[in-house]
Design a protein around this motif. Structure first.
Motif, short mmCIF file in Angstrom:
data_model
loop_
_atom_site.label_atom_id
_atom_site.label_comp_id
_atom_site.label_asym_id
_atom_site.label_seq_id
_atom_site.Cartn_x
_atom_site.Cartn_y
_atom_site.Cartn_z
N ARG A 123 -12.49 -3.62 0.28
CA ARG A 123 -11.51 -4.48 0.52
C ARG A 123 -10.14 -4.33 0.02
NH1 ARG A 123 -14.43 -9.15 1.29
NH2 ARG A 123 -13.38 -10.47 -0.21
N HIS A 124 -10.07 -4.15 -0.82
CA HIS A 124 -8.62 -4.02 -1.58
C HIS A 124 -8.57 -2.70 -2.07
CE1 HIS A 124 -7.91 -8.11 -0.79
NE2 HIS A 124 -9.07 -8.46 -1.74
N GLN A 129 -6.12 -6.67 -7.14
CA GLN A 129 -6.12 -7.57 -6.07
C GLN A 129 -7.62 -8.46 -5.76
OE1 GLN A 129 -5.12 -4.05 -3.68
NE2 GLN A 129 -3.15 -5.14 -3.25
N ASP A 130 -8.38 -7.61 -6.31
CA ASP A 130 -10.03 -8.12 -6.34
C ASP A 130 -9.88 -9.58 -7.24
OD1 ASP A 130 -11.09 -6.22 -4.80
OD2 ASP A 130 -11.91 -5.19 -6.38
N GLU A 133 -8.13 -12.41 -5.70
CA GLU A 133 -9.09 -13.11 -4.68
C GLU A 133 -9.96 -14.09 -5.36
OE1 GLU A 133 -10.61 -10.81 -1.72
OE2 GLU A 133 -11.63 -12.40 -0.76
N ALA A 577 -9.60 -7.98 8.40
CA ALA A 577 -8.15 -7.81 8.13
C ALA A 577 -7.24 -8.90 8.87
CB ALA A 577 -7.83 -6.35 8.51
N TRP A 580 -7.55 -12.14 7.00
CA TRP A 580 -6.77 -11.79 5.78
C TRP A 580 -5.12 -12.03 6.04
CZ3 TRP A 580 -8.21 -11.13 0.74
CH2 TRP A 580 -7.23 -10.90 -0.14
N LYS A 584 -3.61 -15.26 4.10
CA LYS A 584 -2.73 -14.77 3.05
C LYS A 584 -1.53 -14.77 3.43
CE LYS A 584 -6.72 -14.73 0.47
NZ LYS A 584 -7.10 -15.48 -0.52
N ALA A 588 -2.21 -6.46 6.53
CA ALA A 588 -3.52 -6.17 6.07
C ALA A 588 -3.97 -4.82 7.10
CB ALA A 588 -4.58 -7.28 6.15
N THR A 592 -2.07 -0.43 3.99
CA THR A 592 -1.71 -1.48 3.04
C THR A 592 -2.82 -1.78 2.00
OG1 THR A 592 -3.30 -3.20 4.16
CG2 THR A 592 -1.02 -2.74 5.13
N ASN A 593 -2.69 -2.92 1.34
CA ASN A 593 -3.64 -2.96 0.17
C ASN A 593 -4.92 -3.60 0.45
OD1 ASN A 593 -1.48 -2.24 -1.40
ND2 ASN A 593 -0.64 -4.24 -1.79
N THR A 594 -4.98 -4.13 1.87
CA THR A 594 -6.30 -4.76 2.06
C THR A 594 -6.91 -3.77 3.25
OG1 THR A 594 -4.94 -6.87 1.64
CG2 THR A 594 -7.21 -6.80 2.54
#
Lengths: 896, 228
Positions: A123-124, A129-130, A133, A577, A580, A584, A588, A592-594
């Motif tokens: 996911r990340h 980032q995990d 979350e 995504a 997200w 957030k 996403a 990106t980071n996600t």
């Protein structure tokens, strides 16, 4: 004021706010080390065991034991989460299972190696980032981090150790951590442990780390770690003092302003400033200033500015773009307004000539900043060669075209020169070549122009300067004129070329602006949400090329509102995504980071009131990042769209609120007239009855009779009103059963008129009924009721006489009742069939119940007819109520 | 001399039963259907009491009341519906003497009429003694006794009781009591009043949990029960 004395000792509200924001949020504890092998994991596991023994719900999310028995032994008896196995390029990778951890939801979870980069399908992309979350979900996290992985120190670390740091963790993570525990051993001890093989290192990294684990490097890293921890302790001390309103030894913090430009040292400047700000415990702001009228057009530079500002944002700075005729003055004005105490900037690489004269941006700023300290950050000179810097190279294809154009232009000049030489005697043909140079400059820019100049120099010499057809020059003055020609050609060519480039860039900017302007005009015309989304989707599709999808929350879930092309299905990954991005408020999906592996990118549409929706789009070229120009255009479009969506939502809400208010008003009127209608007859009945009982024997017989009669009449009035109310509610609830018989309208009219004459003796009723009226479908009794209602209405409002007409009109039977009253105002005409509407009076005295006409309308429509009112009816007076019923076609006396 | 009653109401059925009832009770009856007519009759026909409906076709009943009060102190009783509480209170604050809620029985109506007329006959504010249900109040000597035994009241409680006594049998609005006892600045502090009325009832009522003397007029004010 005397009463405010205590206020000075109140806790700083911002400090308290920051504290409450942490509640409901997991707490992060970071075990910080100077290098691998200092014993972070060991310390973390020991702590976890202790807590477990105290009964805390501890789960080991992921710990690398590196096969060491000591560490593995610590794991025994602890709850270890299973890893998620995933295949990547024929390899099995074990990853931390974020979803399992969220589902398990322990009080505390231990996740090792904060700087780890996740497998591509995660996911990340990054483990931190995990962790973020997990914290958001209210789970406490313990994690381990080596100082070299801290973003703001990455450049220092690579400079000191010579090892490039790729895996970084933003400083914010460490700053927002509840606790930081420094796990420390001396460099000598660490090297000893390394030599004893107690520190596990992957085979591949072994060679690289040989240079890393030197005493000098480790000492430097240890110092960084110690210092960073000390800074944190200092911060916490200040925070504590603020939260508890202890009169502090702290002073008003320093405020740093960082200037960044489009040069390649922007990143270094931002990182340096970030470190400085952390050390000073100061807030900082990063600005980019543009000279009005000389806006930057070079996409590469624009991108560098954007990148630098984004980096600053990540490091915890505020960011701001400024513009002014005099950039130096603008920066200083801003600094003074914001009470900036220190300015940080890079040394400007102005033209060497300018620098000599002290006219560079940095020099001017240092000279004029009389009241602010200025730090100038130096960094090694860029690798870009000087020529490349002053002469930006166009794209290869365009460069080729430019060079060919130069050759063609010079060849043409030679041809023209030859012809001219035949015809005229010219002292100098160099003008012709200058023309060719300028033509190249104007069409292909400076590179082509300079190429043309050099070619011209050779060709002119070869073809026109004696001795002809050689590259030698006989006369010295010819040599001079040839040299002057070369200088003039290069200078004019490059100047004209630059002007051309500039014009091109300006044209591009103008086009972008125009496109944005057109878009905003389109949005301005779209009032409804759907129109706004549609306009945005089509425009984005035009500028971005790929599919576009807009999602907005509906009943608690994101739903696709508009898509182009219209029939798109979002994959499960895309949906998450989008969610997200929405929840957030972050970008996403693609790059990106996600969920970076998706084809689409999802961006939140943010307004001051929050995120209103999400836009998803597929980039033009999935392999290339979005170009700086496109990025800027996209941001502008999305900002406009968000505002337009917000406006559309607000308009919708306002309309609904107004409707609700109207409804409320109507209800109040309805209630008051209802209560009046019910209460008046009740009042007079109660009054009359009590009068008769208490005073009856004192009254003359005539009065007693009159009171009894009034009781009877009022009771009848009440019952009529209640019957009307019941009819109305039956019609409205659909409970009214209307028979669909074939009826003769003439019969119903006669019956209604009879009843009218009996009930309303004062009313004069005339009839005019066409002969042989066809049958209509309906309910004879109800039709009679409607006609009676209309006659009763005519009696109440209309001057004492009424006429009932009935005739054929096309395929309809038309029945009308006309009175001779004052008529109805045109503005009221459309409302007279509304419930409780009574001829312009809301108090409703003496008028009817306000139900007669609306009941009539309900009944007529239930029978399949229509009803309308006309006023004035005859000679500017009176009202006519017209009913139309479709005639039933009869064949030999029977319905067809 | 028989008292003359002016009935102002535009509803014919109301006039229709009030007239014979009033005549049978020995009053002279004057009738008006509009505010203008009513003002004219108050000025010229010198009624002894006015019964005024608040909903009139030509002008607001409150306006009629305010204009009448500019030149006449004739007792005015308001006829009003239960759901028009705000209007009712406004009318009382504008100087109406009492109100009767529609629908009403003739007995209640006549009793209100008599109370208002009696007050007018005694000259309004000059009442200084009150006796009912074992309670004796002498305003001049500031004495209050219950079944012959003296009752101790705080000054505020006494003032509250005095206002009720002066209006015995008639309603007094929250605002009237509050502004007279606590001052105009407290005219809206109804919660004070609840507390004080509770204390007063505890001291003077024979059974404070079922008050018989200090009666609550919900949402409007209080009324001291008075014998006919």
């Amino acid at each position: 004021m005397a009463t405010d004395v205590n206020d000075d000792r109140r806790p700083d509200p911002d400090a308290l706010l920051a504290l409450t924001a942490k509640e409901g949020h997991g707490k992060l504890k970071v075990f910080l080390g100077a290098a691998p092998g200092v014993g972070k994991t060991f310390a973390m596991l020991q702590g976890a065991r202790r807590l477990k023994a105290e009964g805390v719900d501890v789960v080991i999310g992921l710990v690398e034991t590196h096969g060491r028995a000591e560490t593995a032994a610590l794991l025994a008896g602890l709850d270890v989460l299973a890893r998620r196995t995933t295949a990547y390029r024929d390899r099995q990778i074990d990853e931390f299972d974020l979803d399992a951890a969220l589902k398990r939801k322990p009080k505390l979870i231990v996740v090792d190696e904060l700087a780890h980069t996740n497998a591509p399908d995660s996911r990340h992309p990054k483990r931190w980032q995990d962790v973020a979350e997990l914290l958001d979900a209210g789970i406490d996290v313990w994690t381990a981090l080596n100082i070299q992985h801290l973003e703001s120190l990455a450049d220092v670390v690579s400079r000191v150790t010579g090892v490039q740091v790729r895996e970084t963790v933003p400083d914010m993570v460490l700053q927002t951590a509840e606790d930081v525990v420094l796990v420390d051993i001396t460099p000598d001890e660490l090297i000893e442990r390394l030599n004893e093989g107690k520190v596990y290192l992957p085979q591949t990294a072994r060679r690289a780390t040989q240079n890393f684990f030197t005493r000098g490097n480790l000492t430097a890293l240890r110092e960084l770690a110690l210092r960073r921890t000390a800074d944190r302790v200092d911060d916490q001390m200040v925070d504590y003092l603020r939260q508890n309103a202890i009169e502090g030894p702290w002073e008003t913090s320093d405020y740093l302003l960082v200037c960044v430009g489009g040069d390649d040292q922007a990143e270094v400047v931002v990182r340096t400033a970030g470190r400085l700000a952390t050390r000073l415990n100061a807030s900082w702001i990063t600005v980019h200033v543009e000279r009005s009228g000389h806006e930057e057009t070079n996409p590469a530079k624009l991108k560098r500015v954007d990148d630098a500002l984004r980096l600053a944002d990540r490091l915890g700075s505020q960011i701001q773009r400024l513009a002014g005729l005099d950039p130096v003055a603008e920066v200083l004005r801003y600094a003074r307004r914001e009470n900036v105490t220190q300015i940080v900037m890079g040394r400007s690489r102005a033209h060497p000539l300018w620098r000599l004269m002290g006219a560079g941006f940095t020099d001017r700023l240092v000279r004029r900043a009389s009241d602010v300290a200025v730090h100038v950050v130096n960094s090694p000179d860029p690798q870009t060669p000087f020529v490349r810097r002053i002469l930006p190279m166009p794209a290869p294809r365009r460069l080729g075209q430019g060079l060919i154009a130069a050759a063609v232009a010079v060849a043409a000049a030679v041809g023209v020169g030859e012809i001219l030489r035949q015809l005229l005697v010219l002292p100098n043909l160099s003008m012709v070549f200058l023309l060719a140079v300028l033509a190249c400059a104007a069409t292909y820019g400076p590179v082509s122009a300079i190429a043309a100049s050099l070619l011209s120099f050779v060709a002119f010499n070869f073809f026109f300067i004696p001795p002809l057809y050689t590259l030698t020059v006989a006369e010295p003055q010819e040599l001079l004129s040839l040299t002057v020609f070369l200088i003039v050609a290069v200078l004019t060519g490059s100047l004209a070329g630059r002007a051309h480039d500039r014009a091109q860039a300006v044209r591009q900017r103008a086009l972008d602006t125009q496109s944005l302007y057109e878009f905003s005009r389109k949005l301005a015309g779209a009032a409804k949400l759907d129109e706004v989304l549609w306009a945005a989707a089509t425009h984005l599709q035009k500028t971005q090329g790929g599919p576009i999808v807009f999602l907005m929350p509906e009943e608690g879930e994101l739903q696709v509102k508009t898509a182009w092309p219209p029939d798109q299905d979002l994959s499960a990954g895309e949906v998450s995504a989008a969610n997200w991005a929405f929840s957030k408020h972050e970008i996403a999906g693609w790059r990106t980071n996600t969920l970076p592996n998706l084809k689409k990118q999802f961006r939140p549409l943010r307004t001051p009131r929050g995120t209103v929706g999400v836009v998803g789009f597929a980039p033009k070229d999935a392999e290339e990042p979005i170009s700086p120009e496109d990025e800027r255009a996209l941001t502008a479009i999305l900002e406009q769209t968000a505002i337009a969506i917000d406006r559309a939502i607000l308009v919708g809400e306002a309309v609904r609120a107004a409707a609700l208010e109207d409804n409320e008003k109507l209800r109040t009127i309805l209630l008051s007239s209802l209560s009046h209608d019910l209460r008046t007859p009740l009042s007079s009945i109660t009054g009359a009855v009590t009068s008769l009982r208490q005073l009856g024997d004192k009254m003359p017989a005539s009065d007693r009779q009159d009171l009894l009669a009034s009781i009877e009449e009022e009771a009848a009035r009440l019952s009529g009103f209640i019957a009307n109310l019941l009819d109305m509610s039956r019609i409205e609830s659909g409970a009214l059963k209307v028979k669909q018989d074939y009826i003769d309208p003439t019969d119903s009219i006669r019956a209604a008129v009879e009843r009218g004459r009996r009930a309303l003796p004062a009313q004069k009723i005339e009839t005019s009924i066409a002969r042989d009226l066809p049958f209509v479908r309906g309910d004879a009794q109800l039709l009679e009721q409607v006609l009676f209602n209309l006659l009763d209405n005519a009696h109440k409002h209309g001057g004492g006489s009424a006429i009932v007409h009935a005739r054929m009109e096309g395929t309809n039977v038309v029945i009308s009742v006309t009175d001779e009253g004052p008529g109805i105002k045109p503005t009221d005409l459309p409302r007279i069939f509304e419930k409780f509407y009574r001829g312009g009076r809301t108090d409703g005295r003496k008028a009817g119940t306000g139900l007669g006409l609306s009941i009539s309308k309900g009944l007529v429509e239930a029978m399949g007819g229509t009803i309308e009112a006309q006023s004035p009816a005859i000679r500017r007076r009176g009202t006519r109520i017209l009913m139309r019923f479709p005639a039933v076609r009869m064949r030999e006396g029977h319905p067809a | 001399m028989t008292a003359r009653v002016l009935v102002v109401d535009d509803e014919a059925p109301i006039q229709r039963f009030l007239r014979p009832a009033l005549v049978a009770s020995g009053y002279d009856v004057l009738q008006a259907e509009t505010g203008r007519q009513a003002l004219h009759l108050i000025a010229t026909a010198a009624p002894d009491i006015v019964v005024l409906d608040l909903g009139l076709p030509d002008m607001d009943g409150k306006q009629v009341l305010a204009e009448a009060r500019r030149f006449s102190q004739v007792p005015i009783i308001i006829l009003s519906a239960r759901d028009r509480e705000v209007e009712k209170i406004a009318a009382l604050d504008l100087g109406a003497d009492d109100y009767v809620e529609k629908p009403f029985g003739i007995g209640e109506f006549m009793a209100r009429l008599r109370t208002a007329l009696r007050h007018r006959a005694k000259g309004g504010e000059d009442i200084s003694r009150f006796e009912a249900d074992g309670l004796t109040v002498d305003l001049d000597r500031r004495l209050v006794s219950r079944d012959g035994k003296p009752v101790r009241l705080t000054p505020k409680e006494f003032e509250l009781l005095a206002i009720l006594v002066r209006h015995a049998g008639r309603v007094v609005t929250h605002r009237q009591i509050l502004s007279q006892v606590w001052g105009p600045a407290h005219a809206d502090d109804t919660q004070y009043l609840r507390v004080f009325v509770g204390q007063l009832r505890a001291k003077i009522e024979p059974a404070p949990e079922t008050p018989r003397l200090v009666l609550t007029e919900p949402g409007v004010g209080y009324r001291l029960w008075a014998e006919e």
